[in-house]
Design an enzyme around this catalytic site. Structure first.
Site, short mmCIF file in Angstrom:
data_model
loop_
_atom_site.label_atom_id
_atom_site.label_comp_id
_atom_site.label_asym_id
_atom_site.label_seq_id
_atom_site.Cartn_x
_atom_site.Cartn_y
_atom_site.Cartn_z
CB SER A 186 -27.51 -38.46 24.28
OG SER A 186 -27.55 -38.21 25.43
CE1 TYR A 199 -28.71 -33.58 22.41
CE2 TYR A 199 -29.08 -34.83 24.30
CZ TYR A 199 -28.24 -34.49 23.20
OH TYR A 199 -27.53 -35.33 22.68
P1 NAD Z 1 -20.43 -30.68 19.18
O1 NAD Z 1 -20.97 -28.76 19.06
O2 NAD Z 1 -18.33 -30.52 19.65
O3 NAD Z 1 -20.87 -31.34 18.22
C1 NAD Z 1 -21.93 -30.98 17.57
C2 NAD Z 1 -21.80 -30.51 15.49
O4 NAD Z 1 -23.08 -31.00 14.85
C3 NAD Z 1 -20.79 -29.19 15.71
O5 NAD Z 1 -19.92 -29.31 15.64
C4 NAD Z 1 -21.71 -28.96 14.55
O6 NAD Z 1 -20.97 -29.00 12.80
C5 NAD Z 1 -22.65 -30.08 13.96
N1 NAD Z 1 -24.13 -29.23 13.65
C6 NAD Z 1 -25.04 -28.63 14.67
N2 NAD Z 1 -26.55 -28.08 13.89
C7 NAD Z 1 -26.06 -28.40 12.51
C8 NAD Z 1 -26.02 -28.36 11.18
N3 NAD Z 1 -27.81 -27.51 11.17
N4 NAD Z 1 -25.74 -28.97 9.69
C9 NAD Z 1 -24.18 -29.56 10.26
N5 NAD Z 1 -23.63 -29.87 11.30
C10 NAD Z 1 -24.44 -29.07 12.57
O7 NAD Z 1 -20.59 -31.45 20.18
P2 NAD Z 1 -20.29 -32.88 20.54
O8 NAD Z 1 -21.04 -32.81 22.35
O9 NAD Z 1 -18.97 -33.35 20.22
O10 NAD Z 1 -21.60 -33.81 19.49
C11 NAD Z 1 -21.45 -34.34 18.61
C12 NAD Z 1 -23.26 -35.65 19.47
O11 NAD Z 1 -22.88 -36.21 20.42
C13 NAD Z 1 -24.27 -35.07 19.27
O12 NAD Z 1 -25.50 -36.22 18.11
C14 NAD Z 1 -24.60 -34.63 20.65
O13 NAD Z 1 -25.70 -34.97 21.15
C15 NAD Z 1 -24.04 -36.04 20.68
N6 NAD Z 1 -24.01 -35.94 21.92
C16 NAD Z 1 -22.82 -34.82 23.59
C17 NAD Z 1 -22.51 -35.43 24.55
C18 NAD Z 1 -22.85 -34.75 24.74
O14 NAD Z 1 -22.27 -34.26 26.77
N7 NAD Z 1 -20.91 -33.70 24.49
C19 NAD Z 1 -23.43 -36.01 25.12
C20 NAD Z 1 -24.26 -37.58 24.64
C21 NAD Z 1 -24.19 -36.92 22.97
#
Ligand code: NAD
Ligand code: MG
Length: 294
Positions: A186, A199
């Site tokens: 991230s 985080y």
């Molecule tokens: P999202 O909510 O769609 O995806 C996160 C997923 O993590 C969930 O769908 C869930 O299935 C999974 N998860 C959470 N806790 C869990 C557990 N205990 N066991 C199994 N699965 C679990 O959101 P996203 O934003 O697509 O996130 C995906 C990745 O992207 C994450 O690592 C997040 O940190 C990273 N990220 C997101 C952003 C953003 O702005 N959305 C920015 C930087 C990084």
């Protein structure tokens, strides 16, 4: 309709409606529903015959990767939480519509035994694993470290960091040369926000894990890279990842003045997984709307 090629308005760039769901939020209930390439991603055989395990594959960035992998010719196993079954079923249908095999393996990545079982089942049901896309993550904003519970601190590290060790330990003996491991970092792994201490710390750890592991497994012919998204419109953000009052303007602070959509990461997850990236390892790729990774 032709999509704009101007990055400022190629995707939704209005204020978002205020909304909140308990984590893990369901993408199907978001307004607007994130764009994970369901309608738009077109493959060209870049991953023909490969087998991919995608964590967090039900929604957001993981879903975008899963759809793209299937359209590039891969069979895909998805991990997610039981509460997210509805989102996962939608992805399964999209993968199967490509004539690819979709395997649903719900379960909690903060459980070491489950991480091993996940890899075992994916390997057995797909007939091997070539791509490990580790996208799952937990993000809960807390303004003051004094209010950050040890329970949240532990869970965030277990899900975001420990599960990478557990899944990779189970998978490495099964991975062959040419395999690709992709973690998800991230902008928070470079420039932490004051309300995301736990985080952001996990994302710094993921950067270190990715680069160190890449060096360790290079001799096996396995590559390891990470993707560092900026603000992307996903369920994570509207379920406590941001304070609710920040949702309407989410992403507008970036040079491109809008949040990204998950589909804007698809090509990077595909490239890093594919043989085209044969000289790419130990790297973190930014898809940030212009926020610098420094
Ligand atoms: P999202 O909510 O769609 O995806 C996160 C997923 O993590 C969930 O769908 C869930 O299935 C999974 N998860 C959470 N806790 C869990 C557990 N205990 N066991 C199994 N699965 C679990 O959101 P996203 O934003 O697509 O996130 C995906 C990745 O992207 C994450 O690592 C997040 O940190 C990273 N990220 C997101 C952003 C953003 O702005 N959305 C920015 C930087 C990084
Ligand atoms: Mg989800």
């Amino acid at each position: 309709m032709t999509q704009s090629s101007n990055p400022l308005d190629k995707f939704y760039n209005e204020k978002f409606p205020k909304q909140y769901q308990e984590a893990p939020a369901v993408q199907a209930k978001m307004e607007p529903v994130p764009d994970c390439g369901e309608e738009s991603y077109v493959g060209s055989g870049k991953l023909t015959g490969k087998k991919a395990l995608v964590t967090g594959g039900d929604s957001g960035i993981g879903r975008a990767a899963a759809i793209a992998y299937a359209r590039e010719g891969a069979d895909v196993a998805l991990n997610y939480l039981a509460e997210e079954q509805q989102d996962a079923e939608e992805v399964k249908a999209l993968i199967e519509a490509e004539g690819r095999n979709a395997v649903l393996i719900p379960g909690d990545l903060s459980d070491e035994a489950f991480c091993a079982e996940l890899v075992e089942r994916a390997n057995a049901e797909l007939g091997g694993i070539d791509i490990l896309a580790l996208v799952a993550g937990k993000q809960q904003a807390v303004e003051d470290i004094l209010d950050l519970s040890t329970e949240q601190l532990r869970k965030t590290f277990e899900i975001n960091v420990f599960s990478l060790f557990w899944v990779v330990k189970a998978a490495l003996p099964l991975l062959k040369e040419g395999a690709s491991i992709i973690t998800t970092s991230s902008v928070q792994g470079y420039n932490p926000s004051e309300n995301l201490l736990d985080y952001a710390s996990t994302k710094f750890a993921i950067n270190g894990f990715t680069r160190g592991l890449a060096k360790q497994v290079a001799k096996k012919g396995i590559r390891v890279n990470s993707v560092a998204p900026g603000p992307i419109w996903t369920p994570l953000q509207i379920s406590g990842g941001q304070p609710s009052e920040n949702i309407p303007e989410f992403g507008q602070e970036t040079p491109l003045k809008r949040s990204g959509q998950p589909v804007e990461l698809s090509n990077v997850y595909v490239f890093l997984a594919s043989d085209d990236a044969s000289y790419v390892t130990a790297q973190v790729y930014g898809v940030t709307g212009g926020i610098e990774l420094a």
